[in-house]
Design an enzyme around this catalytic site. Sequence first.
Site, PDB file in Angstrom:
ATOM      1  N   GLU A  63      12.361   1.966 -19.798  1.00  0.00           N
ATOM      2  CA  GLU A  63      12.363   2.387 -18.401  1.00  0.00           C
ATOM      3  C   GLU A  63      13.247   1.462 -17.570  1.00  0.00           C
ATOM      4  OE1 GLU A  63       9.037   3.414 -15.004  1.00  0.00           O
ATOM      5  OE2 GLU A  63       8.898   1.506 -16.065  1.00  0.00           O
ATOM      6  N   TRP A  85       7.496   9.440 -16.605  1.00  0.00           N
ATOM      7  CA  TRP A  85       7.910   9.965 -15.311  1.00  0.00           C
ATOM      8  C   TRP A  85       7.818  11.486 -15.243  1.00  0.00           C
ATOM      9  CZ3 TRP A  85       8.933   7.986 -10.620  1.00  0.00           C
ATOM     10  CH2 TRP A  85       9.085   6.585 -10.523  1.00  0.00           C
ATOM     11  N   TYR A 127      14.431   4.046  -7.399  1.00  0.00           N
ATOM     12  CA  TYR A 127      14.698   2.756  -8.030  1.00  0.00           C
ATOM     13  C   TYR A 127      16.160   2.451  -8.352  1.00  0.00           C
ATOM     14  CZ  TYR A 127       9.631   2.388  -8.281  1.00  0.00           C
ATOM     15  OH  TYR A 127       8.314   2.315  -7.950  1.00  0.00           O
ATOM     16  N   CYS A 179       7.151   1.629  -5.622  1.00  0.00           N
ATOM     17  CA  CYS A 179       5.966   0.768  -5.624  1.00  0.00           C
ATOM     18  C   CYS A 179       6.391  -0.683  -5.862  1.00  0.00           C
ATOM     19  CB  CYS A 179       4.982   1.215  -6.691  1.00  0.00           C
ATOM     20  SG  CYS A 179       4.303   2.868  -6.419  1.00  0.00           S
ATOM     21  N   ARG A 227       4.231  -2.939  -3.211  1.00  0.00           N
ATOM     22  CA  ARG A 227       3.460  -2.487  -2.047  1.00  0.00           C
ATOM     23  C   ARG A 227       2.146  -1.869  -2.487  1.00  0.00           C
ATOM     24  NH1 ARG A 227       3.081   2.927  -1.783  1.00  0.00           N
ATOM     25  NH2 ARG A 227       4.612   4.108  -2.987  1.00  0.00           N
ATOM     26  N   SER A 228       2.157  -1.245  -3.673  1.00  0.00           N
ATOM     27  CA  SER A 228       1.005  -0.526  -4.189  1.00  0.00           C
ATOM     28  C   SER A 228       1.054  -0.599  -5.699  1.00  0.00           C
ATOM     29  CB  SER A 228       1.059   0.937  -3.715  1.00  0.00           C
ATOM     30  OG  SER A 228       0.035   1.714  -4.302  1.00  0.00           O
ATOM     31  N   VAL A 229      -0.108  -0.798  -6.329  1.00  0.00           N
ATOM     32  CA  VAL A 229      -0.087  -0.932  -7.783  1.00  0.00           C
ATOM     33  C   VAL A 229      -1.364  -0.395  -8.403  1.00  0.00           C
ATOM     34  CG1 VAL A 229      -0.910  -3.324  -7.649  1.00  0.00           C
ATOM     35  CG2 VAL A 229       0.221  -2.519  -9.724  1.00  0.00           C
ATOM     36  N   ASP A 230      -1.186   0.477  -9.369  1.00  0.00           N
ATOM     37  CA  ASP A 230      -2.253   0.967 -10.234  1.00  0.00           C
ATOM     38  C   ASP A 230      -2.505  -0.129 -11.262  1.00  0.00           C
ATOM     39  OD1 ASP A 230      -3.669   2.111 -12.318  1.00  0.00           O
ATOM     40  OD2 ASP A 230      -2.425   3.890 -12.490  1.00  0.00           O
ATOM     41  N   ASN A 238       4.703  -2.867 -15.274  1.00  0.00           N
ATOM     42  CA  ASN A 238       5.572  -3.556 -14.325  1.00  0.00           C
ATOM     43  C   ASN A 238       5.844  -4.998 -14.739  1.00  0.00           C
ATOM     44  OD1 ASN A 238       3.763  -1.823 -11.755  1.00  0.00           O
ATOM     45  ND2 ASN A 238       5.747  -1.245 -12.600  1.00  0.00           N
ATOM     46  N   HIS A 268      -5.045  -1.711  -6.698  1.00  0.00           N
ATOM     47  CA  HIS A 268      -6.205  -0.836  -6.832  1.00  0.00           C
ATOM     48  C   HIS A 268      -6.490  -0.428  -8.269  1.00  0.00           C
ATOM     49  CE1 HIS A 268      -2.632   1.700  -5.872  1.00  0.00           C
ATOM     50  NE2 HIS A 268      -3.070   2.404  -6.919  1.00  0.00           N
ATOM     51  N   TYR A 270      -8.099   3.073  -9.963  1.00  0.00           N
ATOM     52  CA  TYR A 270      -8.568   4.435  -9.721  1.00  0.00           C
ATOM     53  C   TYR A 270      -9.993   4.594 -10.255  1.00  0.00           C
ATOM     54  CZ  TYR A 270      -4.002   6.057  -8.176  1.00  0.00           C
ATOM     55  OH  TYR A 270      -2.840   6.240  -7.456  1.00  0.00           O
TER      56      TYR A 270
END
Length: 325
Positions: A63, A85, A127, A179, A227-230, A238, A268, A270
Amino acid sequence: MTLPEHQYLDLMRDILETGDLRIDRTGTGTVAKFGTALRFDLSDGSFPVLSTKKIFWKLPIKEMLWFLTGKTNIRDLLIENVRIWTDWPLAKYRKETGHQIEQREFEDKIVADTDFAEKWGDLGPVYGKQWRKWMGPDGKEYDQLGDIIKTLKTNPASRRMLFHGWNVADLDKMALPPCHLLYQFQVTNPAEVNLEALSSNSSLGWSLLGRNSVKEKARVSLMLTQRSVDSALGLPFNLIGAAALLHMVANIVDMDVGELIWSGGDTHVYLDHIEGCLTQLSREPRPFPKLKSLRKVDNIDDFRIEDFVVEGYDPHPIIEFPVAV
């Protein structure tokens, strides 16, 4: 024994125990913490691949290599058997056509039919497009990463070695706003310095003499801001992608690898990942594997997945986590 992976497990545990229950964009629901950090010393060749669940580490490196091309169509990923994706263009296709096509059939059509891929496989200016081909108002393309590599070679003490994908004018064209949005590099021991002059000029009388008495090779480190991460599904990918990028850049500029520092905004888990997270937290982590680069590379565009060898990876079994779209 405390291992680097304990940081990740402690973060996940803290989210589950003290996080804020939130309704999110996907409607799945999350428990989240705001403002988090991890720090990994990679100078000994360690590669941050989690052991408490099996990760197919080649996928995030592929990726990252795709990002570096500046391309935005999933066809190139699918040819490399990377399907992470597909969910976003597939959801768009189903919504706009009403055809509830199976994912594998959709992917096969993307690979086999270039016209179909052009219409339905593009993610918008995500990206890599911003990293390598940011379009300025003057009509000129800007290669943010290319400029950083030049700066690392010519002015490694710079505090401006960063690139990002948060192009406000393009956000509404993206399948998903970035993200992992900011990457910043810094070099330790960037150049010879006059320690005596620094010491004598210090108003606090700091004693700097001897700090660099043995001159070490320059080390480049990378800080990734999200900014945001699963945390269960995205963060492990990542970390691998960022570490691979750090190794690639260090290889090109002939520096040693330093640290990977990660910081998160909305960090966060889920709600439908909690059971899998609890399984992962019950497992004892193992040492990170080592990453070896097989050759010296002069151009960021010349890296291939075959250039990466990971040794000593000993993971627990895989844990399946669904993707929230």
